[in-house]
Write a protein that holds these residues in place. Sequence first.
Motif, PDB file in Angstrom:
ATOM      1  N   ILE A  32      58.000  -6.454  38.955  1.00 54.82           N
ATOM      2  CA  ILE A  32      56.517  -5.785  38.774  1.00 54.82           C
ATOM      3  C   ILE A  32      55.741  -5.932  40.001  1.00 54.82           C
ATOM      4  O   ILE A  32      55.036  -4.984  40.491  1.00 54.82           O
ATOM      5  CB  ILE A  32      55.786  -6.591  37.534  1.00 54.82           C
ATOM      6  N   PHE A  33      55.784  -7.184  40.645  1.00 58.11           N
ATOM      7  CA  PHE A  33      54.967  -7.384  41.840  1.00 58.11           C
ATOM      8  C   PHE A  33      55.600  -6.612  43.157  1.00 58.11           C
ATOM      9  O   PHE A  33      54.798  -6.059  43.696  1.00 58.11           O
ATOM     10  CB  PHE A  33      55.311  -8.956  42.316  1.00 58.11           C
ATOM     11  N   LEU A 332      58.421 -20.156  56.056  1.00 56.68           N
ATOM     12  CA  LEU A 332      58.586 -20.798  54.971  1.00 56.68           C
ATOM     13  C   LEU A 332      57.930 -20.068  53.528  1.00 56.68           C
ATOM     14  O   LEU A 332      57.127 -19.326  53.799  1.00 56.68           O
ATOM     15  CB  LEU A 332      57.618 -22.180  55.078  1.00 56.68           C
ATOM     16  N   PRO A 333      58.445 -20.427  52.400  1.00 56.68           N
ATOM     17  CA  PRO A 333      57.845 -19.843  51.290  1.00 56.68           C
ATOM     18  C   PRO A 333      56.261 -19.933  51.065  1.00 56.68           C
ATOM     19  O   PRO A 333      55.685 -20.853  51.595  1.00 56.68           O
ATOM     20  CB  PRO A 333      58.340 -20.992  50.199  1.00 56.68           C
ATOM     21  N   TYR A 334      55.702 -18.716  50.884  1.00 60.00           N
ATOM     22  CA  TYR A 334      54.188 -18.381  50.916  1.00 60.00           C
ATOM     23  C   TYR A 334      53.969 -18.856  49.629  1.00 60.00           C
ATOM     24  O   TYR A 334      52.877 -19.638  49.398  1.00 60.00           O
ATOM     25  CB  TYR A 334      54.092 -16.898  51.328  1.00 60.00           C
ATOM     26  N   ASP A 335      54.505 -18.575  48.676  1.00 52.46           N
ATOM     27  CA  ASP A 335      54.183 -18.815  46.899  1.00 52.46           C
ATOM     28  C   ASP A 335      55.552 -18.927  46.228  1.00 52.46           C
ATOM     29  O   ASP A 335      56.595 -18.273  46.497  1.00 52.46           O
ATOM     30  CB  ASP A 335      53.421 -17.632  46.564  1.00 52.46           C
ATOM     31  N   THR A 446      40.382  -4.399  40.144  1.00 50.57           N
ATOM     32  CA  THR A 446      40.726  -5.657  39.417  1.00 50.57           C
ATOM     33  C   THR A 446      41.764  -5.850  39.017  1.00 50.57           C
ATOM     34  O   THR A 446      42.533  -7.043  39.025  1.00 50.57           O
ATOM     35  CB  THR A 446      39.657  -5.220  37.999  1.00 50.57           C
ATOM     36  N   VAL A 447      42.717  -4.552  38.670  1.00 54.76           N
ATOM     37  CA  VAL A 447      44.243  -4.928  38.204  1.00 54.76           C
ATOM     38  C   VAL A 447      44.616  -5.242  39.694  1.00 54.76           C
ATOM     39  O   VAL A 447      45.633  -6.432  39.650  1.00 54.76           O
ATOM     40  CB  VAL A 447      44.684  -3.678  37.783  1.00 54.76           C
ATOM     41  N   ALA A 453      47.524 -12.091  43.004  1.00 55.21           N
ATOM     42  CA  ALA A 453      47.390 -13.429  42.717  1.00 55.21           C
ATOM     43  C   ALA A 453      48.580 -13.758  41.848  1.00 55.21           C
ATOM     44  O   ALA A 453      48.686 -15.003  41.115  1.00 55.21           O
ATOM     45  CB  ALA A 453      46.073 -13.837  41.885  1.00 55.21           C
ATOM     46  N   VAL A 454      49.344 -12.484  41.558  1.00 54.15           N
ATOM     47  CA  VAL A 454      50.540 -13.016  40.759  1.00 54.15           C
ATOM     48  C   VAL A 454      50.220 -13.421  39.361  1.00 54.15           C
ATOM     49  O   VAL A 454      50.730 -14.264  38.751  1.00 54.15           O
ATOM     50  CB  VAL A 454      51.863 -13.876  41.369  1.00 54.15           C
ATOM     51  N   HIS A 455      48.909 -12.869  38.716  1.00 54.07           N
ATOM     52  CA  HIS A 455      48.579 -13.016  37.214  1.00 54.07           C
ATOM     53  C   HIS A 455      49.149 -11.607  36.562  1.00 54.07           C
ATOM     54  O   HIS A 455      48.239 -10.786  36.486  1.00 54.07           O
ATOM     55  CB  HIS A 455      47.195 -13.430  37.279  1.00 54.07           C
ATOM     56  N   LEU A 456      50.375 -11.705  36.182  1.00 49.19           N
ATOM     57  CA  LEU A 456      50.802 -10.164  35.602  1.00 49.19           C
ATOM     58  C   LEU A 456      50.251 -10.152  34.517  1.00 49.19           C
ATOM     59  O   LEU A 456      50.090  -8.749  34.057  1.00 49.19           O
ATOM     60  CB  LEU A 456      52.227 -10.186  35.949  1.00 49.19           C
ATOM     61  N   ARG A 457      50.282 -10.975  33.514  1.00 48.60           N
ATOM     62  CA  ARG A 457      49.594 -10.922  32.186  1.00 48.60           C
ATOM     63  C   ARG A 457      48.257 -10.348  32.420  1.00 48.60           C
ATOM     64  O   ARG A 457      47.880  -9.476  31.500  1.00 48.60           O
ATOM     65  CB  ARG A 457      49.788 -12.022  31.487  1.00 48.60           C
ATOM     66  N   GLY A 458      47.307 -11.118  33.191  1.00 45.96           N
ATOM     67  CA  GLY A 458      45.938 -10.550  33.201  1.00 45.96           C
ATOM     68  C   GLY A 458      46.055  -9.025  33.894  1.00 45.96           C
ATOM     69  O   GLY A 458      45.105  -8.212  33.332  1.00 45.96           O
ATOM     70  N   ALA A 459      46.709  -8.990  34.685  1.00 45.55           N
ATOM     71  CA  ALA A 459      46.852  -7.397  35.440  1.00 45.55           C
ATOM     72  C   ALA A 459      46.978  -6.383  34.198  1.00 45.55           C
ATOM     73  O   ALA A 459      46.333  -5.590  34.206  1.00 45.55           O
ATOM     74  CB  ALA A 459      47.918  -7.380  36.621  1.00 45.55           C
TER      75      ALA A 459
END
Length: 597
Positions: A32-33, A332-335, A446-447, A453-459
């Motif tokens: 999804i991301f 290095l890993p960002y997130d 908004t989506v 922010a990787v808030h996929l449920r919220g999106a």
Amino acid sequence: MTEPILVAIAWPYANSEIHVGNVTGSHLPGDIFARYQRMRGRDVVMVSGSDSHGTPITITADASNSTPMEVYQRFHQTFLDLFMQLGISYDLFTSTHTENHFNVSQKIFLALLENGFLYKESQQQWYSTAQSRFLPDRYVEGTCYVCDYTQARSDQCDRCGTLLEPAKLINPRSKIDGSTPELRETEHYYLDLGKLQPEITDFLKQRSSYWRQNVMRQSLGQIEADSLRGRPITRDLDWGIPVPLEAEKGKCLYVWFEAVIGYLSATIEWASITDQPEAWNKWWHDKASKTFYFIGKDNIPFHAIIWPGQLIGLDTKFDELMGNSVKAPLVLPYDVPANEFMNLEDQKISGSRHWAVWAQDFLTRYDPDPLRYYLTVNMPETRDTDWDWEDFYKRNNDELVATWGNLVNRVLSFAAKHWEGVVPEPGELTSLDKDLIAAIEQGFETVGNEMEAVHLRGALGEAMRLASEVNKYLDTTAPWTAIKTDRAAAGRAIYTALRAIDSLKILLAPFLPFTSQKLHQFMGYNTTLFGTQFISKEEDSLGTHGVLRYNSDSAAGRWEPSKLQAGHHLDKPEPLFRKLDPVIIEEERARLGKPHQ
Ligand SMILES: [Zn+2]
């Protein structure tokens, strides 16, 4: 210049099928991301592959009278098929059993050795005199010295849960031939995490403001509670990547050490397959590059502590050993947006008890988008969640079918009937029309913010809320009745709703790629929103391995509001989703706990 984004997804272990918990834990959020970022025009590479080494695979092979190679290849093929069907759009899904991965892993071992981050230490390990080989812990069982359980594994008792000291096991025996093994001294290489601790701590602290709290707690919190110790990275095994030193014949790199290297080696393989061998540097050496690791919570220490430690320890030595044109530290890993677990009908998912919904089996009875939808609304982003068949049935019928699918079908059918499938002329828009269009256009922000922010449920929740807004708008404007008295007003409402639907199609596309593409065609476009997935065969000195790939050349979807014009021709619509019968709840519950076909 566009921002390079690496979507790195946990490597599934090639000795079991993939269940819905695995899909929602890592593969689906990563996809999804990645789809969203590609629509934003960013330079995305999404990689993973089959983790094909380690003792669970050799044990499965021994038990089924086959070779580890056969076991890994069988499951690897099922992974490729599943990700095609489910639309998990890997730029490269490969395997750890490739010449490229062997080479990259061995170079990393040597770079860490030369930079002084590996040390040798001897340990006691079971040795089979009958077979003239060391036996991994899982190959030896005996009687637990705590609870007298007679089938305890040499490193852990499954009955009382004690982590055992192998030397104290009573009546040890080899699981292969029942012979009695003896303890012998063997030397192994250790990754010196203690020496890397200050830099790993800094790395974590720099990210503490935006990482998920549970990930930070399990990494920085753990280091602060108890300092890091060295960890063995080699084993006495013959299935795996040989330690690249003449004196260490018969030893392999420990699977936990080499599997995480796959994110790097797969990017290198992707660059080579796509005939741009230097391209991987952009994701691994460019300071603007952001790397996101989609994993389950059981994998947090490996991705938030150990893998960053491995990368820090390389400095420029890896590039030197590879003969790379760029010589710089690796990104290095960002997130590390690790997910919690998904349970099934209030019980822990368990493959061995058949208490699982297997993704491929599911797709023999249902379409991929309803699965993607349900797994996103229930994604365990902040806490464990539960797959519940009744909830799946309701979400499908009440949300996908009623809120979204019916909206699309109603509006498109109405336009077909009264305007011969042409977008009607709106005339002057009222404030009600303008408000709806503005609200939907605002959704791209908004989506989009939730996605970033990787808030996929919220999106997804926000996108579905906007779909409900269109339904409310149609309840108010009621074009179905207005058509009898005021054709212009009805046309204006249908024009407005079509434009909203055309935008919602994009907002929902990362979640629902298959039905969004269908809708795109119903809307009269002859382009495709996304690229195409395909499987190809790659050959090297270790044999042939299938890979899943993604070609984005044809991808026309952009993260921007609809520009739909009056006069645009629409196609004949069909229902996007299938309404489910409640009988599936009992049928599916009855399948649980039984082996599937
Ligand atoms: Zn015990």
